[in-house]
Write an enzyme that holds these catalytic residues in place. Structure first.
Site, PDB file in Angstrom:
ATOM      1  N   SER A 104      -2.814  -8.120   1.830  1.00  0.00           N
ATOM      2  CA  SER A 104      -3.333  -8.030   3.201  1.00  0.00           C
ATOM      3  C   SER A 104      -3.875  -9.361   3.692  1.00  0.00           C
ATOM      4  CB  SER A 104      -4.420  -6.959   3.292  1.00  0.00           C
ATOM      5  OG  SER A 104      -3.868  -5.686   3.126  1.00  0.00           O
ATOM      6  N   LYS A 117     -18.125  -7.325   5.448  1.00  0.00           N
ATOM      7  CA  LYS A 117     -16.807  -7.853   5.815  1.00  0.00           C
ATOM      8  C   LYS A 117     -16.525  -7.571   7.277  1.00  0.00           C
ATOM      9  CE  LYS A 117     -14.254  -7.431   1.463  1.00  0.00           C
ATOM     10  NZ  LYS A 117     -13.107  -6.765   0.824  1.00  0.00           N
ATOM     11  N   HIS A 164       0.837  -1.207   0.000  1.00  0.00           N
ATOM     12  CA  HIS A 164       0.000   0.000   0.000  1.00  0.00           C
ATOM     13  C   HIS A 164       0.872   1.257   0.000  1.00  0.00           C
ATOM     14  CE1 HIS A 164      -3.079  -2.692   2.172  1.00  0.00           C
ATOM     15  NE2 HIS A 164      -3.561  -2.472   0.966  1.00  0.00           N
ATOM     16  N   ARG A 182      -0.946  -5.679  -8.774  1.00  0.00           N
ATOM     17  CA  ARG A 182       0.196  -6.582  -8.568  1.00  0.00           C
ATOM     18  C   ARG A 182       0.368  -7.526  -9.745  1.00  0.00           C
ATOM     19  NH1 ARG A 182      -1.612  -9.195  -3.183  1.00  0.00           N
ATOM     20  NH2 ARG A 182      -3.486  -9.032  -4.406  1.00  0.00           N
TER      21      ARG A 182
END
Length: 160
Positions: A129, A42, A18, A91
């Site tokens: 994460s 979540k 991040h 990514r």
């Protein structure tokens, strides 16, 4: 007109991936708002307050960075804060396909908001994460994946 970008995410926890994207985006915008999205579906490992605190600590000396949390649609929050750009980190190719679908929907809802993709530096491409949470949850040392402000608070919380 100020170039304001929103970098949305859950940041649960904030990782070096991040901060790599944020640090490299700083010269591109007049203001960068790091928006922690609150998703009622979540259950995060870390509280919104903790995540805001980490990011504010990391960027306390960077006057162009603002950290906040928000609920609802990201494009609506962009309108609220005057952001014309959404910053997203990529990514792998799979990330791009997923992020492009979101960008396309956002663009249809709000024509004036552009999504800007930055690829992460190669040394951070494996940091996610989800994986970092697994390391933490299972008692591993995640310090090599985390900014100092995050890893030091986790070490402190283990001691208390």
């Amino acid at each position: 007109m100020q170039r304001i970008a929103l970098f949305p995410g859950t940041f649960d926890p904030v990782t070096l991936g991040h901060t790599d994207i944020i640090d490299r985006a700083l010269p591109l915008f007049d203001k960068l708002v790091i928006g922690i999205g609150v998703n009622s579906g979540k259950v995060p490992m870390f509280s919104v307050e903790q995540r805001v605190e980490w990011l504010r600590e990391i960027y306390k000396d960077q006057p162009t960075v603002e950290v906040t949390s928000y609920e609802g649609l990201t494009v609506n929050f962009c309108k609220q804060i005057g952001a014309k750009f959404i910053l997203r980190g990529i990514r792998y190719v799979a990330d791009f396909e997923y992020e492009k679908a979101i960008a396309d929907i956002n663009r249809k809802m709000e024509h004036e908001v552009e999504t800007i993709f930055l690829t992460c530096s190669p040394e951070f491409s494996t940091i996610a994460s989800t994986l970092v949470r697994d390391v933490i949850r299972n008692g591993g040392d995640a310090a090599q994946f985390l900014p100092d402000a995050v890893s030091s608070s986790l070490q402190y919380s283990k001691l208390s």
